[in-house]
Design a protein around this motif. Structure first.
Motif, PDB file in Angstrom:
ATOM      1  N   GLY A  16       7.675  18.589 -10.423  1.00 29.69           N
ATOM      2  CA  GLY A  16       8.355  17.201  -9.947  1.00 29.69           C
ATOM      3  C   GLY A  16       8.775  17.458  -8.447  1.00 29.69           C
ATOM      4  N   LYS A  17       8.767  19.022  -8.250  1.00 29.29           N
ATOM      5  CA  LYS A  17       9.199  18.538  -6.542  1.00 29.29           C
ATOM      6  C   LYS A  17       8.406  17.966  -5.798  1.00 29.29           C
ATOM      7  N   ARG A  18       8.743  18.032  -4.652  1.00 28.00           N
ATOM      8  CA  ARG A  18       8.048  17.022  -3.573  1.00 28.00           C
ATOM      9  C   ARG A  18       6.749  17.811  -2.568  1.00 28.00           C
ATOM     10  N   PHE A  19       5.525  17.431  -2.334  1.00 28.63           N
ATOM     11  CA  PHE A  19       4.986  18.678  -1.519  1.00 28.63           C
ATOM     12  C   PHE A  19       5.251  18.115  -0.670  1.00 28.63           C
ATOM     13  N   THR A  20       5.055  19.564   0.064  1.00 28.14           N
ATOM     14  CA  THR A  20       5.506  19.885   1.943  1.00 28.14           C
ATOM     15  C   THR A  20       4.564  19.449   2.530  1.00 28.14           C
ATOM     16  N   SER A  21       4.976  18.618   3.936  1.00 32.02           N
ATOM     17  CA  SER A  21       3.877  17.883   5.021  1.00 32.02           C
ATOM     18  C   SER A  21       2.106  19.394   4.894  1.00 32.02           C
ATOM     19  N   GLU A  22       2.466  20.078   4.402  1.00 31.22           N
ATOM     20  CA  GLU A  22       1.249  21.266   4.745  1.00 31.22           C
ATOM     21  C   GLU A  22       0.835  21.116   3.692  1.00 31.22           C
ATOM     22  N   GLU A  23       1.429  21.272   2.325  1.00 29.79           N
ATOM     23  CA  GLU A  23       0.405  20.710   0.744  1.00 29.79           C
ATOM     24  C   GLU A  23      -0.859  19.852   1.057  1.00 29.79           C
ATOM     25  N   LEU A  24       0.843  18.473   1.566  1.00 31.42           N
ATOM     26  CA  LEU A  24       0.046  17.696   1.373  1.00 31.42           C
ATOM     27  C   LEU A  24      -1.407  17.476   2.537  1.00 31.42           C
ATOM     28  N   SER A  25      -0.988  18.325   4.245  1.00 27.72           N
ATOM     29  CA  SER A  25      -1.820  18.416   4.876  1.00 27.72           C
ATOM     30  C   SER A  25      -3.290  19.100   4.160  1.00 27.72           C
ATOM     31  N   ILE A  26      -3.243  19.720   3.269  1.00 30.02           N
ATOM     32  CA  ILE A  26      -4.300  20.772   2.258  1.00 30.02           C
ATOM     33  C   ILE A  26      -4.777  20.077   1.113  1.00 30.02           C
ATOM     34  N   ARG A  27      -4.476  19.397   0.846  1.00 27.30           N
ATOM     35  CA  ARG A  27      -4.220  18.630  -0.245  1.00 27.30           C
ATOM     36  C   ARG A  27      -5.473  17.274   0.269  1.00 27.30           C
ATOM     37  N   THR A  28      -5.248  16.957   1.003  1.00 30.77           N
ATOM     38  CA  THR A  28      -5.574  15.543   1.413  1.00 30.77           C
ATOM     39  C   THR A  28      -7.145  15.345   2.768  1.00 30.77           C
TER      40      THR A  28
ATOM     41  N   SER B  61      13.876  24.428   1.311  1.00 30.49           N
ATOM     42  CA  SER B  61      13.435  23.389   2.235  1.00 30.49           C
ATOM     43  C   SER B  61      12.204  24.401   3.138  1.00 30.49           C
ATOM     44  N   PRO B  62      10.817  22.684   3.315  1.00 33.71           N
ATOM     45  CA  PRO B  62      10.239  22.819   4.320  1.00 33.71           C
ATOM     46  C   PRO B  62      10.707  22.753   6.120  1.00 33.71           C
ATOM     47  N   ARG B  63      12.088  22.740   6.243  1.00 26.81           N
ATOM     48  CA  ARG B  63      12.338  22.696   7.475  1.00 26.81           C
ATOM     49  C   ARG B  63      12.800  24.224   7.916  1.00 26.81           C
ATOM     50  N   TYR B  64      12.487  24.841   7.147  1.00 27.62           N
ATOM     51  CA  TYR B  64      12.342  25.949   7.951  1.00 27.62           C
ATOM     52  C   TYR B  64      11.923  27.013   8.845  1.00 27.62           C
ATOM     53  N   ILE B  65      12.270  26.959   9.745  1.00 26.61           N
ATOM     54  CA  ILE B  65      10.650  27.555  11.395  1.00 26.61           C
ATOM     55  C   ILE B  65      11.476  29.016  11.334  1.00 26.61           C
TER      56      ILE B  65
ATOM     57  N   GLY C 178       1.171  -1.031   0.236  1.00 21.96           N
ATOM     58  CA  GLY C 178      -0.315  -0.007  -0.432  1.00 21.96           C
ATOM     59  C   GLY C 178       1.031   0.933  -0.093  1.00 21.96           C
ATOM     60  N   LEU C 179       1.708   1.346   0.440  1.00 17.86           N
ATOM     61  CA  LEU C 179       2.574   2.315   0.905  1.00 17.86           C
ATOM     62  C   LEU C 179       3.598   3.009  -0.343  1.00 17.86           C
ATOM     63  N   ARG C 180       3.922   1.283  -1.522  1.00 17.39           N
ATOM     64  CA  ARG C 180       4.586   1.728  -2.446  1.00 17.39           C
ATOM     65  C   ARG C 180       3.336   2.305  -3.681  1.00 17.39           C
ATOM     66  N   ARG C 181       1.659   2.064  -3.538  1.00 17.59           N
ATOM     67  CA  ARG C 181       1.003   2.432  -3.989  1.00 17.59           C
ATOM     68  C   ARG C 181       0.688   3.690  -4.289  1.00 17.59           C
ATOM     69  N   LEU C 182       0.957   3.999  -2.524  1.00 16.31           N
ATOM     70  CA  LEU C 182       0.280   5.933  -2.153  1.00 16.31           C
ATOM     71  C   LEU C 182       2.032   6.465  -2.960  1.00 16.31           C
ATOM     72  N   ASN C 183       3.167   5.617  -2.487  1.00 18.01           N
ATOM     73  CA  ASN C 183       4.056   7.217  -3.233  1.00 18.01           C
ATOM     74  C   ASN C 183       4.444   6.926  -4.862  1.00 18.01           C
ATOM     75  N   GLN C 184       3.713   5.564  -5.506  1.00 13.80           N
ATOM     76  CA  GLN C 184       4.085   6.440  -7.033  1.00 13.80           C
ATOM     77  C   GLN C 184       2.759   7.041  -6.938  1.00 13.80           C
ATOM     78  N   ALA C 185       1.444   6.893  -6.856  1.00 14.71           N
ATOM     79  CA  ALA C 185       0.393   7.800  -7.266  1.00 14.71           C
ATOM     80  C   ALA C 185       0.680   9.251  -6.873  1.00 14.71           C
ATOM     81  N   ILE C 186       1.382   9.558  -5.891  1.00 10.21           N
ATOM     82  CA  ILE C 186       2.278  11.038  -5.222  1.00 10.21           C
ATOM     83  C   ILE C 186       2.723  11.172  -6.054  1.00 10.21           C
ATOM     84  N   GLN C 187       3.694  10.654  -6.244  1.00  9.68           N
ATOM     85  CA  GLN C 187       5.066  10.993  -7.419  1.00  9.68           C
ATOM     86  C   GLN C 187       4.647  12.166  -9.080  1.00  9.68           C
TER      87      GLN C 187
END
Length: 450
Positions: free
Chosen positions: A39-51, A125-129, A21-30
């Protein structure tokens, strides 16, 4: 935790993703990242908004440390155009929970994407506070003609990371930008004011991709300061046809050479004062970065450290540490956060380094126990500090008093300048004290055998 629970001890604790399931989800997100996010990876905040799922819940899901309900997992799959299959999920039982951390880490979609923390945090980077009160002030001030911004903080507090974002913001406004780091000047050049100001002027020309015409403006009879000033005003600023944001990093390096400091620092102040009434100088926006101003070999009216907007970057508070933990996909309790904070305080570089190792599967107890030793995660940092302290033997006696006494202590300005610049002490209402318990324990062990 290291042995598999017996069958009768298994308890269901919600659902986690199966490896398939993790592989399927990763492929779909990519696929979606390629189609919609260049092609840039979604940040945690972007994933949260989308889902519509909180970042903390997403972190738990990637780490497989606690069970999630089926409805939430279904929401996540649907957000990436997938139907949830029964083979995509499995119950979280004691047996699943007992899988070694490294096994869970390997299955996480983001573990391999989190880089080893070193140096300034890239602007993407998403890890800038951010420190909203500080960052926003800086972004607003840089828009003002003839501004000067002074950013003060010990090494490892994020000065350079904020500088990168200021420069990016200035570039987006169409400004010219140049950053000069005084750590890059040769010691011999720094020691001679004339050579240093010629170096400074030449580097500025190169940074702006302008032909150097320094010799045309340099006149030893007028002196180094006026020659540099004329060069900047008449040869550089008019050619740009737009504001110039000039960032000078590690300004305190000039303190090492008294005569150079006596030339450079009043010069910077004079440029700021000229910009208040000269239209050409109004195009210059200065940003000064330094770790300490506890000791200044200058009259107050010659110092650039009492002009413009002062920003002293504070430590992270526990709320900011918790936010950064989410970005590192570290799921822990408030009590665990408090234990880390009690040892290292909120120094951003130390916090980020700890969270990186926790993310990689290191246990908090092991991290805290070994941290103040030369075998722990901070060994390179601590070895460097110990070497610096031993270089300045006159620091040791006073440092010993700081290690023994937790209450604020008076220090003479020269000593405070050295120790604050190294990040070892912080200013309190009644004096100075060690900046964190990590240093107290380390020095007790390796310097004083207390």
């Amino acid at each position: 935790m290291n042995s598999i629970a017996k069958p009768h001890a298994k308890r269901k604790r919600g659902l986690v993703l199966s490896p398939g399931g993790l592989r399927r989800l990763n492929q779909a997100i990519q696929v979606i990242e390629a189609e919609e996010n260049a092609g840039k990876r979604f940040t945690s905040e972007e994933l949260s908004i989308r889902t519509g799922i909180s970042t903390s819940t997403l972190s738990r899901l990637w780490a497989s440390k606690s069970g999630i309900d089926r409805r939430t997992i279904n929401l996540l799959f649907n957000a990436f155009h997938l139907d949830l299959l029964s083979s995509d999920i499995q119950p979280l039982t004691d047996e699943v929970e007992a899988i070694p951390p490294s096994t869970r880490v390997d299955s996480s979609r983001t573990v391999s994407q989190i880089p080893y923390p070193s140096g300034p945090i890239p602007v993407d980077s998403p890890r800038y506070i951010s420190r909203p009160g500080m960052d926003n002030l800086a972004f607003q001030e840089i828009l003002q003609p003839s501004c000067t911004i002074r950013i003060k903080a010990p090494s490892g507090f994020g000065k350079s990371s904020l500088m990168l974002r200021l420069l990016q913001s200035a570039n987006q406004q169409g400004y010219a930008t140049a950053a000069i780091n005084l750590q890059q000047v040769d010691t011999e050049t720094l020691a001679d004011p004339r050579s240093f100001l010629r170096w400074f002027s030449t580097v500025l020309s190169r940074k702006l991709k302008l032909d150097s015409k320094l010799d045309q403006y340099w006149d030893d009879l007028l002196g180094s300061k006026i020659s540099t000033t004329l060069y900047l005003r008449e040869a550089i600023l008019p050619q740009l046809h737009r504001p110039l944001v000039l960032v000078i990093n590690e300004v305190e390096r000039a303190f090492e050479c008294f005569h150079t400091a006596k030339n450079l620092l009043p010069l910077l102040r004079s440029w700021h004062e000229e910009s208040q009434h000269d239209d050409v100088w109004k195009g210059l926006r200065l940003v000064l970065s330094y770790s300490t101003d506890a000791y200044l070999p200058l009259d107050i009216n010659q110092s650039p450290f009492n002009i413009g907007l002062p920003l002293s970057l504070p430590e992270f508070n526990q709320e900011q540490i918790q936010k950064l933990a989410e970005l590192y996909l570290v799921s822990w309790s408030d009590a665990a956060c408090d234990r880390l904070f009690a040892l290292i305080g909120g120094k951003p570089s130390l916090v980020g380094f700890a969270l990186y190792h926790l993310h990689q599967g290191m246990e908090l107890d092991e991290l805290l126990q070994s941290a103040p030793t030369l075998e722990g995660i901070y060994r390179n940092h601590l070895q460097r500090l110990l070497a610096q302290i031993n270089t300045y033997s006159h620091l040791i006696d006073r440092l010993k008093l700081l290690v023994r006494d937790k209450s604020p202590t008076f220090l003479d300005p020269v000593l405070a300048y050295k120790l604050e610049g190294m990040g070892l002490i912080k200013s309190m209402s009644g004096g100075w004290q060690l900046s964190c318990e990590l240093y107290r324990i380390t020095f007790q062990t390796y310097l004083f055998n207390l």
